[in-house]
Design a protein around this motif. Structure first.
Motif, mmCIF file in Angstrom:
data_model
loop_
_atom_site.group_PDB
_atom_site.id
_atom_site.type_symbol
_atom_site.label_atom_id
_atom_site.label_comp_id
_atom_site.label_asym_id
_atom_site.label_seq_id
_atom_site.Cartn_x
_atom_site.Cartn_y
_atom_site.Cartn_z
ATOM 1 N N THR A 28 37.689 -71.179 -2.059
ATOM 2 C CA THR A 28 37.240 -69.788 -2.092
ATOM 3 C C THR A 28 36.944 -69.243 -0.705
ATOM 4 O OG1 THR A 28 34.960 -70.491 -2.477
ATOM 5 C CG2 THR A 28 36.279 -69.944 -4.426
ATOM 6 N N GLY A 29 36.793 -70.121 0.286
ATOM 7 C CA GLY A 29 36.549 -69.683 1.656
ATOM 8 C C GLY A 29 35.125 -69.903 2.129
ATOM 9 N N LYS A 30 34.391 -70.806 1.502
ATOM 10 C CA LYS A 30 32.997 -71.059 1.889
ATOM 11 C C LYS A 30 32.897 -71.532 3.340
ATOM 12 C CE LYS A 30 32.503 -73.987 -1.461
ATOM 13 N NZ LYS A 30 33.848 -73.865 -2.041
ATOM 14 N N THR A 39 30.272 -68.842 14.553
ATOM 15 C CA THR A 39 30.960 -68.763 15.840
ATOM 16 C C THR A 39 31.636 -67.417 16.105
ATOM 17 O OG1 THR A 39 33.082 -69.552 14.985
ATOM 18 C CG2 THR A 39 31.485 -71.239 15.686
ATOM 19 N N GLY A 40 31.875 -66.646 15.044
ATOM 20 C CA GLY A 40 32.632 -65.415 15.195
ATOM 21 C C GLY A 40 34.131 -65.658 15.238
ATOM 22 N N GLN A 41 34.524 -66.919 15.159
ATOM 23 C CA GLN A 41 35.933 -67.298 15.225
ATOM 24 C C GLN A 41 36.490 -67.587 13.828
ATOM 25 O OE1 GLN A 41 37.541 -67.436 18.295
ATOM 26 N NE2 GLN A 41 35.609 -66.609 19.050
ATOM 27 N N VAL A 42 37.817 -67.542 13.731
ATOM 28 C CA VAL A 42 38.499 -67.885 12.483
ATOM 29 C C VAL A 42 38.627 -69.404 12.408
ATOM 30 C CG1 VAL A 42 40.677 -67.700 11.199
ATOM 31 C CG2 VAL A 42 39.777 -65.719 12.433
ATOM 32 N N LEU A 43 38.323 -69.963 11.262
ATOM 33 C CA LEU A 43 38.466 -71.402 11.040
ATOM 34 C C LEU A 43 39.952 -71.718 10.945
ATOM 35 C CD1 LEU A 43 36.931 -74.072 10.500
ATOM 36 C CD2 LEU A 43 37.053 -73.527 8.084
ATOM 37 N N THR A 44 40.449 -72.592 11.796
ATOM 38 C CA THR A 44 41.884 -72.878 11.839
ATOM 39 C C THR A 44 42.266 -74.115 11.043
ATOM 40 O OG1 THR A 44 41.582 -74.098 13.911
ATOM 41 C CG2 THR A 44 42.187 -71.766 14.077
ATOM 42 N N ILE A 45 41.297 -74.912 10.661
ATOM 43 C CA ILE A 45 41.575 -76.126 9.893
ATOM 44 C C ILE A 45 41.297 -75.834 8.428
ATOM 45 C CG2 ILE A 45 40.915 -78.523 9.506
ATOM 46 C CD1 ILE A 45 40.023 -78.568 12.454
ATOM 47 N N VAL A 165 26.999 -58.018 -5.137
ATOM 48 C CA VAL A 165 28.368 -58.475 -4.911
ATOM 49 C C VAL A 165 28.907 -57.715 -3.715
ATOM 50 C CG1 VAL A 165 30.681 -58.737 -5.880
ATOM 51 C CG2 VAL A 165 28.693 -58.961 -7.377
ATOM 52 N N GLN A 166 29.365 -58.456 -2.718
ATOM 53 C CA GLN A 166 29.870 -57.872 -1.479
ATOM 54 C C GLN A 166 31.321 -58.299 -1.273
ATOM 55 O OE1 GLN A 166 28.264 -55.838 0.974
ATOM 56 N NE2 GLN A 166 30.417 -55.703 1.555
ATOM 57 N N SER A 167 32.234 -57.342 -1.218
ATOM 58 C CA SER A 167 33.617 -57.661 -0.853
ATOM 59 C C SER A 167 33.621 -58.168 0.576
ATOM 60 C CB SER A 167 34.498 -56.418 -0.976
ATOM 61 O OG SER A 167 34.585 -56.008 -2.319
ATOM 62 N N SER A 168 34.418 -59.204 0.839
ATOM 63 C CA SER A 168 34.398 -59.796 2.176
ATOM 64 C C SER A 168 35.746 -60.391 2.547
ATOM 65 C CB SER A 168 33.323 -60.893 2.253
ATOM 66 O OG SER A 168 33.657 -61.955 1.379
ATOM 67 N N CYS A 169 35.884 -60.682 3.827
ATOM 68 C CA CYS A 169 37.066 -61.352 4.365
ATOM 69 C C CYS A 169 36.596 -62.312 5.452
ATOM 70 C CB CYS A 169 38.048 -60.330 4.942
ATOM 71 S SG CYS A 169 39.437 -61.105 5.804
ATOM 72 N N ALA A 170 36.753 -63.598 5.211
ATOM 73 C CA ALA A 170 36.302 -64.597 6.175
ATOM 74 C C ALA A 170 37.128 -64.569 7.463
ATOM 75 C CB ALA A 170 36.361 -65.992 5.558
ATOM 76 N N PHE A 171 38.371 -64.091 7.396
ATOM 77 C CA PHE A 171 39.223 -64.074 8.584
ATOM 78 C C PHE A 171 38.852 -62.951 9.542
ATOM 79 C CE2 PHE A 171 42.000 -66.291 5.519
ATOM 80 C CZ PHE A 171 42.062 -67.501 6.183
ATOM 81 N N CYS A 172 38.711 -61.740 9.024
ATOM 82 C CA CYS A 172 38.409 -60.615 9.924
ATOM 83 C C CYS A 172 36.917 -60.303 9.975
ATOM 84 C CB CYS A 172 39.204 -59.378 9.519
ATOM 85 S SG CYS A 172 38.805 -58.715 7.904
#
Length: 190
Positions: A28-30, A39-45, A165-172
């Motif tokens: 789910t993107g936890k 970190t403010g960074q996108v998780l690459t693994i 409930v909050q719509s979210s995007c872990a990448f951006c």
């Protein structure tokens, strides 16, 4: 004199960081959410969390201790939940808003967790639901997720919790800070 004796021992006592338990089904993107917040960074693994992961995350004027429960091991970890939920400040349930096939499973899992922690967690602990991956076309909206999880029925179980409930995007990062702002405002111990 009390002041002079207290200073040498001040390093032994630390303020306890408010504990936030982050949970949900696998994929789910936890971890991505936790990494982005830290970190403010996108998780690459892309690797599932086995067991749990603990991270201290500084946000605004607070430092929060996030306890991520691995989604793959969700049922095996139930005997340990009583240790993770002690003195928590909030719960964060992560849902993949693109996974319509497993939203019923997510609802069942949320209900199982609520039943498991009943009596162990004060009724005023805030619950944030991140509808992650909302940027994908066809993703469920926050209101649709709320309806599919049937959050209003949980209130009928004498759970007088604050839900959001909050719509979210872990990448951006969309929605992540808005969700934390809501949690900070509604959590008792932060």
């Amino acid at each position: 004199m009390g002041m002079s004796l207290g200073k040498p021992f001040s390093g032994f006592y630390q303020e306890i960081e408010p504990r936030i338990v982050l949970f949900g089904l696998d994929a789910t993107g936890k971890s991505s959410i936790m990494h982005k917040l830290k970190t403010g960074q996108v998780l690459t693994i892309n690797m599932p969390t086995i067991g749990f992961d603990v991270e201290s995350i500084k946000y605004k004027d607070s430092t929060l201790s996030f306890w991520e429960m691995g989604g793959q091991q969700r049922y095996k970890l139930f005997p340990l939940w009583k240790h993770f939920i002690q003195e928590i400040a909030g719960l964060v349930f992560v849902v993949d808003s693109t996974d319509r096939d497993r939203i019923e499973e997510a609802k069942d899992f949320l209900n199982m967790v609520i039943d498991e922690i009943h009596g162990s967690v004060p009724d005023n602990v805030a619950v944030l639901v991140y509808g992650n991956k909302h940027q994908v076309p066809g993703a469920m909206s926050a209101s649709e997720i709320s309806n599919k999880l049937d959050l209003t029925s949980l209130r009928n179980k004498n759970w007088q919790r604050n839900w959001h409930v909050q719509s979210s995007c872990a990448f951006c990062g969309d929605g992540l800070h808005e969700g934390l702002d809501w949690l900070l405002k509604n959590a008792e111990r932060i």
